[in-house]
Design a protein around this motif. Structure first.
Motif, PDB file in Angstrom:
ATOM      1  N   GLY A 192       0.785  -1.297   0.079  1.00 63.55           N
ATOM      2  CA  GLY A 192       0.285  -0.015  -0.077  1.00 63.55           C
ATOM      3  C   GLY A 192       0.727   1.259   0.121  1.00 63.55           C
ATOM      4  N   ALA A 193       0.091   2.480  -0.220  1.00 61.85           N
ATOM      5  CA  ALA A 193       1.073   3.883  -0.289  1.00 61.85           C
ATOM      6  C   ALA A 193       0.136   4.754   0.050  1.00 61.85           C
ATOM      7  N   ILE A 194       0.611   5.862   0.740  1.00 68.98           N
ATOM      8  CA  ILE A 194      -0.135   7.002   1.028  1.00 68.98           C
ATOM      9  C   ILE A 194       0.905   8.021   0.827  1.00 68.98           C
ATOM     10  N   SER A 195       0.149   9.456   0.706  1.00 68.35           N
ATOM     11  CA  SER A 195       0.895  10.565   0.397  1.00 68.35           C
ATOM     12  C   SER A 195       0.256  11.883   1.129  1.00 68.35           C
ATOM     13  N   ILE A 196       0.845  12.659   1.787  1.00 65.65           N
ATOM     14  CA  ILE A 196       0.015  13.551   2.256  1.00 65.65           C
ATOM     15  C   ILE A 196       0.642  15.099   1.646  1.00 65.65           C
ATOM     16  N   SER A 197      -0.303  15.914   1.206  1.00 67.88           N
ATOM     17  CA  SER A 197       0.119  17.031   0.791  1.00 67.88           C
ATOM     18  C   SER A 197       1.259  17.212  -0.294  1.00 67.88           C
ATOM     19  N   ALA A 198       1.550  16.325  -1.022  1.00 67.30           N
ATOM     20  CA  ALA A 198       2.713  16.329  -1.883  1.00 67.30           C
ATOM     21  C   ALA A 198       2.350  16.181  -3.140  1.00 67.30           C
ATOM     22  N   VAL A 199       1.582  15.395  -3.801  1.00 68.01           N
ATOM     23  CA  VAL A 199       1.234  15.098  -5.143  1.00 68.01           C
ATOM     24  C   VAL A 199       0.723  16.288  -6.115  1.00 68.01           C
ATOM     25  N   GLN A 200       0.229  17.330  -5.575  1.00 68.76           N
ATOM     26  CA  GLN A 200      -0.356  18.224  -6.149  1.00 68.76           C
ATOM     27  C   GLN A 200       0.691  19.289  -6.646  1.00 68.76           C
ATOM     28  N   TRP A 201       2.074  19.067  -6.139  1.00 71.41           N
ATOM     29  CA  TRP A 201       3.216  19.769  -6.490  1.00 71.41           C
ATOM     30  C   TRP A 201       3.324  19.284  -7.918  1.00 71.41           C
ATOM     31  N   LEU A 202       3.210  18.240  -8.518  1.00 70.85           N
ATOM     32  CA  LEU A 202       3.311  17.950 -10.043  1.00 70.85           C
ATOM     33  C   LEU A 202       2.415  18.530 -11.003  1.00 70.85           C
ATOM     34  N   CYS A 203       1.156  18.925 -10.604  1.00 68.70           N
ATOM     35  CA  CYS A 203       0.479  19.709 -11.537  1.00 68.70           C
ATOM     36  C   CYS A 203       0.971  20.919 -11.866  1.00 68.70           C
ATOM     37  N   VAL A 204       1.797  21.633 -11.158  1.00 70.42           N
ATOM     38  CA  VAL A 204       2.433  22.919 -11.390  1.00 70.42           C
ATOM     39  C   VAL A 204       3.871  22.885 -12.431  1.00 70.42           C
ATOM     40  N   LYS A 205       3.845  23.805 -13.333  1.00 81.00           N
ATOM     41  CA  LYS A 205       4.893  23.885 -14.161  1.00 81.00           C
ATOM     42  C   LYS A 205       5.975  24.585 -13.249  1.00 81.00           C
ATOM     43  N   GLN A 206       7.405  24.210 -12.864  1.00 82.87           N
ATOM     44  CA  GLN A 206       8.021  24.855 -11.900  1.00 82.87           C
ATOM     45  C   GLN A 206       9.419  25.414 -12.628  1.00 82.87           C
ATOM     46  N   THR A 207       9.487  24.729 -13.872  1.00 81.57           N
ATOM     47  CA  THR A 207      10.843  25.018 -14.560  1.00 81.57           C
ATOM     48  C   THR A 207      10.429  25.299 -16.210  1.00 81.57           C
ATOM     49  N   PRO A 208      10.931  25.811 -17.045  1.00 83.51           N
ATOM     50  CA  PRO A 208      10.526  26.054 -18.369  1.00 83.51           C
ATOM     51  C   PRO A 208      10.685  24.366 -19.219  1.00 83.51           C
ATOM     52  N   ASN A 209      11.368  23.358 -18.501  1.00 82.44           N
ATOM     53  CA  ASN A 209      11.411  22.250 -19.184  1.00 82.44           C
ATOM     54  C   ASN A 209      10.339  21.305 -18.725  1.00 82.44           C
ATOM     55  N   GLN A 210       9.827  21.478 -17.790  1.00 82.76           N
ATOM     56  CA  GLN A 210       8.732  20.652 -17.050  1.00 82.76           C
ATOM     57  C   GLN A 210       7.546  20.612 -17.848  1.00 82.76           C
ATOM     58  N   ASN A 211       7.062  19.336 -17.776  1.00 78.41           N
ATOM     59  CA  ASN A 211       5.618  18.999 -18.452  1.00 78.41           C
ATOM     60  C   ASN A 211       4.694  18.385 -17.446  1.00 78.41           C
ATOM     61  N   PRO A 212       3.833  18.960 -16.591  1.00 77.54           N
ATOM     62  CA  PRO A 212       2.987  18.535 -15.881  1.00 77.54           C
ATOM     63  C   PRO A 212       2.336  17.013 -16.306  1.00 77.54           C
ATOM     64  N   ALA A 213       1.630  17.196 -17.255  1.00 79.15           N
ATOM     65  CA  ALA A 213       1.088  16.075 -17.605  1.00 79.15           C
ATOM     66  C   ALA A 213       2.174  14.697 -17.918  1.00 79.15           C
ATOM     67  N   LYS A 214       3.285  15.015 -18.354  1.00 80.92           N
ATOM     68  CA  LYS A 214       4.178  13.985 -18.456  1.00 80.92           C
ATOM     69  C   LYS A 214       4.751  13.377 -17.160  1.00 80.92           C
ATOM     70  N   ARG A 215       5.020  14.402 -16.080  1.00 77.09           N
ATOM     71  CA  ARG A 215       5.239  14.002 -14.953  1.00 77.09           C
ATOM     72  C   ARG A 215       4.339  13.169 -14.126  1.00 77.09           C
ATOM     73  N   LEU A 216       3.024  13.719 -14.218  1.00 76.19           N
ATOM     74  CA  LEU A 216       1.972  12.884 -13.754  1.00 76.19           C
ATOM     75  C   LEU A 216       1.923  11.384 -14.215  1.00 76.19           C
ATOM     76  N   LYS A 217       2.152  11.262 -15.673  1.00 76.97           N
ATOM     77  CA  LYS A 217       1.978   9.899 -16.358  1.00 76.97           C
ATOM     78  C   LYS A 217       2.988   9.125 -15.649  1.00 76.97           C
ATOM     79  N   ILE A 218       4.393   9.623 -15.694  1.00 77.10           N
ATOM     80  CA  ILE A 218       5.518   8.780 -15.161  1.00 77.10           C
ATOM     81  C   ILE A 218       5.347   8.470 -13.764  1.00 77.10           C
ATOM     82  N   PHE A 219       4.739   9.330 -12.922  1.00 81.88           N
ATOM     83  CA  PHE A 219       4.676   9.198 -11.560  1.00 81.88           C
ATOM     84  C   PHE A 219       3.544   7.929 -11.193  1.00 81.88           C
TER      85      PHE A 219
END
Length: 281
Positions: free
Chosen positions: A115-142
């Motif tokens: 099993g797995a839990i996550s508290i207040s962390a995964v929403q960070w993947l929805c935001v583009k924090q660098t010019p090269n980041q792709n939120p949709a691609k990062r979520l897919k990989i995760f």
């Protein structure tokens, strides 16, 4: 006040000063412990059986410590070295931590975790924090890597703070496309401060019963959960039946239009049809 994920990347935002401030705040610690306990409850784990669990975005291991108190062994991942240093200093009695960016995948062996839990962390993947980041691609990989490392029949409960409904839909869609089934549980949906979102995911071929959300007395009229199923599994009974054509190529069930002959035209020039006789009762 701007959200932390819009200020800087997680490893930059949670430096030594911010990590210490976060970990020593009694209010934050109590909230983290409460949400972690709720996530463990939603995992619906068998009682009296120690399991191997994953804590995604564990930070200083406040939530991980709750896994240990419940009698489980755990492994935590976080991208902030400062947070992990605090975790190693006090909360590693029943688990261990490692540094990793979950947007690049969970680097673990397949089928290991119960099993797995996550508290207040995964929403960070929805935001583009660098010019090269792709939120949709990062979520897919995760989500793909998360599903891979979970054992069959395992669950994951991710508590998130979505900025808006689009972000919540983005998370749910990415999980569904990765092959998960599950739903969204909203605790205290009418409260702006107490409202909490839990993305509950399942790695198996059948949908479980809906999980009951925590509510206050004024929340009883709201639907507490939303369910979805994986696009990978084709559901039986969803296909529309094909309508076979008749001998003349006309779809069955459709009446042919009758063209009146010259003998069936009355004196007014209108077509004359026979009236159906009523059945005697």
């Amino acid at each position: 006040m701007s959200r932390p994920e819009h200020t800087a990347a997680a490893d930059e935002f949670y430096n030594r000063r911010e990590s210490k401030k976060y970990t020593e705040s009694g209010r934050i610690v109590n909230i983290q412990r409460t949400m972690a306990a709720r996530a463990i409850e939603l995992l619906n784990l068998p009682k009296g059986k120690p399991l191997l669990l994953l804590d995604i975005g564990c930070g200083s291991a406040i939530s991980s410590a709750q896994l240990g108190r419940a009698g489980h062994v755990w492994v935590g991942f976080d991208v902030s070295r400062s947070m992990l240093e605090l975790a190693r200093g006090s909360r590693l009695k029943s688990g261990d931590v490692a540094e990793a960016d979950i947007g690049q995948g969970v680097p673990l062996r397949a089928g290991v975790f119960d099993g797995a839990i996550s508290i207040s962390a995964v929403q960070w993947l929805c935001v583009k924090q660098t010019p090269n980041q792709n939120p949709a691609k990062r979520l897919k990989i995760f989500f793909k890597s998360l599903r891979k490392c979970l054992a069959f029949d395992a669950r994951a409960v991710l508590q998130v703070y979505p900025e808006n409904t689009d972000q919540m839909d983005m998370l749910a869609d990415a999980a569904r496309n990765a092959g998960f089934e599950g739903g969204i549980v909203v605790d205290y949906p009418r409260s702006m401060k107490a409202k909490k979102f839990y993305l509950c995911l399942w790695k198996f071929d059948r949908l479980p019963s809906r999980t009951k959300a925590m509510t206050s007395s004024s929340d009883s009229l709201l639907p507490p959960t939303r369910q979805f199923s994986s696009d990978r599994r084709k559901k039986k009974g969803n296909r529309k039946p094909k309508i076979r054509g008749s001998g003349g190529g006309e779809p069955a069930g459709r009446r042919r239009e009758r063209t009146p002959s010259s003998s069936s035209i009355n004196s007014t020039g209108k077509p004359r049809y026979r009236k159906k006789r009523k059945k005697r009762t």
